[in-house]
Design a protein around this motif. Structure first.
Motif, PDB file in Angstrom:
ATOM      1  N   GLY A 121      13.283  49.196  17.547  1.00  0.00           N
ATOM      2  CA  GLY A 121      11.736  48.334  16.439  1.00  0.00           C
ATOM      3  C   GLY A 121      11.686  49.695  15.729  1.00  0.00           C
ATOM      4  N   THR A 122      12.915  49.923  14.986  1.00  0.00           N
ATOM      5  CA  THR A 122      12.528  50.850  14.248  1.00  0.00           C
ATOM      6  C   THR A 122      11.768  50.368  12.661  1.00  0.00           C
ATOM      7  OG1 THR A 122      14.935  51.072  13.856  1.00  0.00           O
ATOM      8  CG2 THR A 122      14.266  51.810  11.619  1.00  0.00           C
ATOM      9  N   LEU A 123      10.914  51.719  12.493  1.00  0.00           N
ATOM     10  CA  LEU A 123       9.979  50.991  10.977  1.00  0.00           C
ATOM     11  C   LEU A 123      10.365  51.380   9.629  1.00  0.00           C
ATOM     12  CD1 LEU A 123       8.512  55.292  11.806  1.00  0.00           C
ATOM     13  CD2 LEU A 123       7.055  52.706  11.821  1.00  0.00           C
ATOM     14  N   PRO A 124       9.980  50.520   8.996  1.00  0.00           N
ATOM     15  CA  PRO A 124      10.561  50.227   7.414  1.00  0.00           C
ATOM     16  C   PRO A 124      10.990  51.350   6.254  1.00  0.00           C
ATOM     17  CG  PRO A 124       8.505  49.354   8.270  1.00  0.00           C
ATOM     18  CD  PRO A 124       9.076  49.857   9.074  1.00  0.00           C
ATOM     19  N   GLY A 163      18.459  39.173   8.232  1.00  0.00           N
ATOM     20  CA  GLY A 163      18.634  40.970   6.936  1.00  0.00           C
ATOM     21  C   GLY A 163      17.515  40.829   6.007  1.00  0.00           C
ATOM     22  N   ILE A 164      17.719  42.164   5.237  1.00  0.00           N
ATOM     23  CA  ILE A 164      16.577  42.929   5.194  1.00  0.00           C
ATOM     24  C   ILE A 164      16.370  42.613   3.735  1.00  0.00           C
ATOM     25  CG2 ILE A 164      16.146  45.520   4.126  1.00  0.00           C
ATOM     26  CD1 ILE A 164      16.455  45.327   6.994  1.00  0.00           C
ATOM     27  N   GLU A 165      15.184  42.233   3.379  1.00  0.00           N
ATOM     28  CA  GLU A 165      14.126  42.553   2.225  1.00  0.00           C
ATOM     29  C   GLU A 165      13.317  43.198   1.496  1.00  0.00           C
ATOM     30  OE1 GLU A 165      12.920  38.433   1.891  1.00  0.00           O
ATOM     31  OE2 GLU A 165      14.554  37.513   1.830  1.00  0.00           O
ATOM     32  N   THR A 175       5.420  46.815   9.870  1.00  0.00           N
ATOM     33  CA  THR A 175       5.489  46.431  10.743  1.00  0.00           C
ATOM     34  C   THR A 175       7.118  46.824  11.246  1.00  0.00           C
ATOM     35  OG1 THR A 175       4.799  44.327   9.920  1.00  0.00           O
ATOM     36  CG2 THR A 175       5.823  43.760  11.758  1.00  0.00           C
ATOM     37  N   ARG A 176       7.347  46.915  12.209  1.00  0.00           N
ATOM     38  CA  ARG A 176       8.850  47.688  14.114  1.00  0.00           C
ATOM     39  C   ARG A 176       9.655  46.681  13.111  1.00  0.00           C
ATOM     40  NH1 ARG A 176       8.983  52.680  15.581  1.00  0.00           N
ATOM     41  NH2 ARG A 176       7.060  53.090  16.067  1.00  0.00           N
ATOM     42  N   ASN A 223      11.712  41.662   6.918  1.00  0.00           N
ATOM     43  CA  ASN A 223      12.738  40.907   8.143  1.00  0.00           C
ATOM     44  C   ASN A 223      13.153  39.599   6.821  1.00  0.00           C
ATOM     45  OD1 ASN A 223      14.091  42.142  10.297  1.00  0.00           O
ATOM     46  ND2 ASN A 223      12.616  40.732  11.852  1.00  0.00           N
ATOM     47  N   GLY A 224      14.055  39.337   6.614  1.00  0.00           N
ATOM     48  CA  GLY A 224      13.994  38.295   5.617  1.00  0.00           C
ATOM     49  C   GLY A 224      15.425  37.102   6.138  1.00  0.00           C
TER      50      GLY A 224
END
Length: 150
Positions: free
Chosen positions: A120-123, A91-93, A113-114, A86-87
């Motif tokens: 709760g998607t896997l990264p 956002g996604i980082e 960490t989901r 999580n950014g």
């Protein structure tokens, strides 16, 4: 991410802790392969070893272990392993969790960490290559995106 499995720092570059035994996937685990020129990766999300928890309002979704075997074959290449996190403002980082800048193999163990949306998607995990870690991040990459809800 909670704890990180590597602690050695060489010239400001994180170096992965090596482990002697490779990961063995069970029927519930989620294996994957990634490859870019000079760098290959096999990995597995150890879903079967994680315990169910209630976190961030997501029942029964725990943070599984992630085991990745990183192999660098090119003598002038660095392999960089990254996963989404999580950014700011949700956002996604891409977070770099391991680097190997010489020919050889390293086994990296960490906890994934989901992400808090979509049950709760896997990264996602990606491997990139380049002449240095800074030049490898985001340059030439191969990405594994786990199925939603896994």
């Amino acid at each position: 991410m909670r704890s990180r499995p590597f602690h050695a720092i060489s010239s400001g570059i994180a170096v992965a802790v090596l482990s002697a035994s490779p990961a063995v996937a069970s029927a519930r685990d989620l294996p994957f392969r990634l490859a870019v020129p000079g760098v290959g990766v096999t990995g597995v999300y150890e879903i079967s070893r994680s315990t169910s928890v209630i976190r961030r309002g997501v029942k029964g979704k725990s943070d599984p272990g992630l085991v990745v075997n990183l192999k660098v074959t090119g003598s002038t290449r660095c392999g960089v392993l990254q996963m989404t996190t999580n950014g700011p403002a949700d956002g996604i980082e891409w977070y770099t969790f391991a680097v190997l800048c010489k020919p050889g193999t390293a086994t990296i163990r960490t906890e994934a960490t989901r992400l808090p949306w979509s049950l709760g998607t896997l990264p996602s995990v990606r491997v990139c290559n380049g002449l240095s870690p800074a030049l490898a991040e985001g340059d030439e990459c191969d990405t594994f995106e786990p199925p939603r809800g896994s």
